[in-house]
Design an enzyme around this catalytic site. Sequence first.
Site, PDB file in Angstrom:
ATOM      1  N   ASP A  14       0.884  -1.198  -0.035  1.00  0.00           N
ATOM      2  CA  ASP A  14       0.078   0.035  -0.056  1.00  0.00           C
ATOM      3  C   ASP A  14       1.064   1.112   0.112  1.00  0.00           C
ATOM      4  OD1 ASP A  14      -2.264   1.553   0.029  1.00  0.00           O
ATOM      5  OD2 ASP A  14      -2.970   0.994   1.977  1.00  0.00           O
ATOM      6  N   ASN A  16       1.456   3.292  -2.867  1.00  0.00           N
ATOM      7  CA  ASN A  16       1.974   3.812  -4.155  1.00  0.00           C
ATOM      8  C   ASN A  16       1.308   5.083  -4.652  1.00  0.00           C
ATOM      9  OD1 ASN A  16       3.068   1.361  -4.177  1.00  0.00           O
ATOM     10  ND2 ASN A  16       1.751   0.541  -5.830  1.00  0.00           N
ATOM     11  N   HIS A  31       2.920   3.378  -9.045  1.00  0.00           N
ATOM     12  CA  HIS A  31       2.663   1.913  -9.235  1.00  0.00           C
ATOM     13  C   HIS A  31       4.087   1.323  -9.928  1.00  0.00           C
ATOM     14  CE1 HIS A  31      -1.239   1.975  -7.678  1.00  0.00           C
ATOM     15  NE2 HIS A  31      -1.816   2.762  -8.683  1.00  0.00           N
ATOM     16  N   LEU A 125      11.032 -20.553  -4.311  1.00  0.00           N
ATOM     17  CA  LEU A 125       9.706 -19.709  -3.924  1.00  0.00           C
ATOM     18  C   LEU A 125       8.640 -19.816  -4.499  1.00  0.00           C
ATOM     19  CD1 LEU A 125       9.231 -17.371  -1.802  1.00  0.00           C
ATOM     20  CD2 LEU A 125       9.606 -15.712  -3.814  1.00  0.00           C
ATOM     21  N   ILE A 189      -7.088  -5.249   6.950  1.00  0.00           N
ATOM     22  CA  ILE A 189      -7.033  -6.358   6.226  1.00  0.00           C
ATOM     23  C   ILE A 189      -7.420  -5.894   4.867  1.00  0.00           C
ATOM     24  CG2 ILE A 189      -7.602  -8.689   5.670  1.00  0.00           C
ATOM     25  CD1 ILE A 189      -7.820  -9.134   8.795  1.00  0.00           C
ATOM     26  N   GLU A 201       0.487 -13.456  12.511  1.00  0.00           N
ATOM     27  CA  GLU A 201       1.206 -12.254  12.884  1.00  0.00           C
ATOM     28  C   GLU A 201       1.374 -11.140  12.112  1.00  0.00           C
ATOM     29  OE1 GLU A 201       2.145 -12.476  16.222  1.00  0.00           O
ATOM     30  OE2 GLU A 201       1.650 -14.394  16.240  1.00  0.00           O
TER      31      GLU A 201
HETATM   32  C1  FPP Z   1      -1.914   0.143  -3.418  1.00  0.00           C
HETATM   33  O1  FPP Z   1      -1.386   1.292  -3.317  1.00  0.00           O
HETATM   34  C2  FPP Z   1      -1.260  -0.595  -4.753  1.00  0.00           C
HETATM   35  C3  FPP Z   1      -1.983  -1.117  -5.786  1.00  0.00           C
HETATM   36  C4  FPP Z   1      -3.216  -1.309  -5.531  1.00  0.00           C
HETATM   37  C5  FPP Z   1      -1.258  -1.656  -6.818  1.00  0.00           C
HETATM   38  C6  FPP Z   1      -0.057  -2.602  -6.654  1.00  0.00           C
HETATM   39  C7  FPP Z   1       0.756  -2.651  -7.986  1.00  0.00           C
HETATM   40  C8  FPP Z   1       2.068  -2.903  -7.718  1.00  0.00           C
HETATM   41  C9  FPP Z   1       2.944  -2.592  -6.609  1.00  0.00           C
HETATM   42  C10 FPP Z   1       2.599  -2.924  -9.191  1.00  0.00           C
HETATM   43  C11 FPP Z   1       2.866  -4.153  -9.822  1.00  0.00           C
HETATM   44  C12 FPP Z   1       2.777  -5.403  -9.081  1.00  0.00           C
HETATM   45  C13 FPP Z   1       2.723  -6.690  -9.537  1.00  0.00           C
HETATM   46  C14 FPP Z   1       2.444  -7.598  -8.812  1.00  0.00           C
HETATM   47  C15 FPP Z   1       3.158  -6.957 -10.905  1.00  0.00           C
HETATM   48  P1  FPP Z   1      -2.386   2.496  -3.577  1.00  0.00           P
HETATM   49  O2  FPP Z   1      -2.435   3.011  -4.970  1.00  0.00           O
HETATM   50  O3  FPP Z   1      -3.966   2.312  -2.759  1.00  0.00           O
HETATM   51  O4  FPP Z   1      -1.635   3.774  -2.901  1.00  0.00           O
HETATM   52  P2  FPP Z   1      -2.496   4.758  -1.968  1.00  0.00           P
HETATM   53  O5  FPP Z   1      -3.252   4.245  -0.755  1.00  0.00           O
HETATM   54  O6  FPP Z   1      -1.293   5.789  -1.444  1.00  0.00           O
HETATM   55  O7  FPP Z   1      -3.262   5.644  -2.832  1.00  0.00           O
END
Ligand code: FPP
Length: 244
Positions: A14, A16, A31, A125, A189, A201
């Site tokens: 979370d 990005n 992202h 993995l 969650i 945990e």
């Molecule tokens: C949450 O941050 C992130 C996502 C919904 C997307 C996750 C995607 C990646 C990390 C990139 C690629 C991943 C793979 C596995 C190929 P948010 O956008 O909710 O952030 P915010 O809460 O700050 O707005």
Amino acid sequence: MQPKLPKHIAIVMDGNGRWAKQRHLPRMAGHYEGLKTVKRVVRACAEANIEVLTLFAFSSENWQRPLPEVKGLMGLFLSALQNEVEELHKNNIQMRIVGDCSRFSPELLNSITKAQQLTANNTGLKLIIAADYGGRWDIVQAARKFAQQVEQGKTTADTLTQELFASLLEMADLPEPDLFIRTSGERRISNFMLWQLAYTEFYFTDIFWPDVDSKILADALSFYASRQRRFGHTGEQIEQLANA
Ligand code: FPP
């Protein structure tokens, strides 16, 4: 003695969007940077001999985001699959996508199938990408499977136990997560692995996902090693079991 290691780590990646906002960049920039963190964390988990790493990449609810972001994320998943799968395969990593996926484009579905087939027999993995995934979706699809068996006369309702129900969930073949990590300061969650997190945990960090490095992972692992997991027993019982 080696510190106690989790077999299965589940991560809500979370922050990005906020990482990008802080830098006056479009959300997709967060992202893209987040994908770099994915690669770092996958490498670190493989090196640490973690058995399973599950990453929450796109939730059932994320379809509600603005269309350009949804499209951008779909494009990012496609290019990540196309560009990274060889590297995963070289490193003996098995990759699997878990989720509904029915709204994914044929091109994305095709890349998913190819990546899963290529890496299916790898023994290192296990990397699970939860995409178009929701814990409630998983529980409902398991309930539906059981109801169908009853409808077809193959079983009766009174045969249902927790073990049987768990065997119908996605990821039933994997150990339940030992360690859950969520970044960005949120402590929720958010519909991730609801059934499987019963005894997990929880480790929370305020760091945004793009800024996660091997130190954060090491901190989470040492937090995990310091926990006494009791699964409903008393602390004394657990100590007795460990000394037996
Ligand atoms: C949450 O941050 C992130 C996502 C919904 C997307 C996750 C995607 C990646 C990390 C990139 C690629 C991943 C793979 C596995 C190929 P948010 O956008 O909710 O952030 P915010 O809460 O700050 O707005």
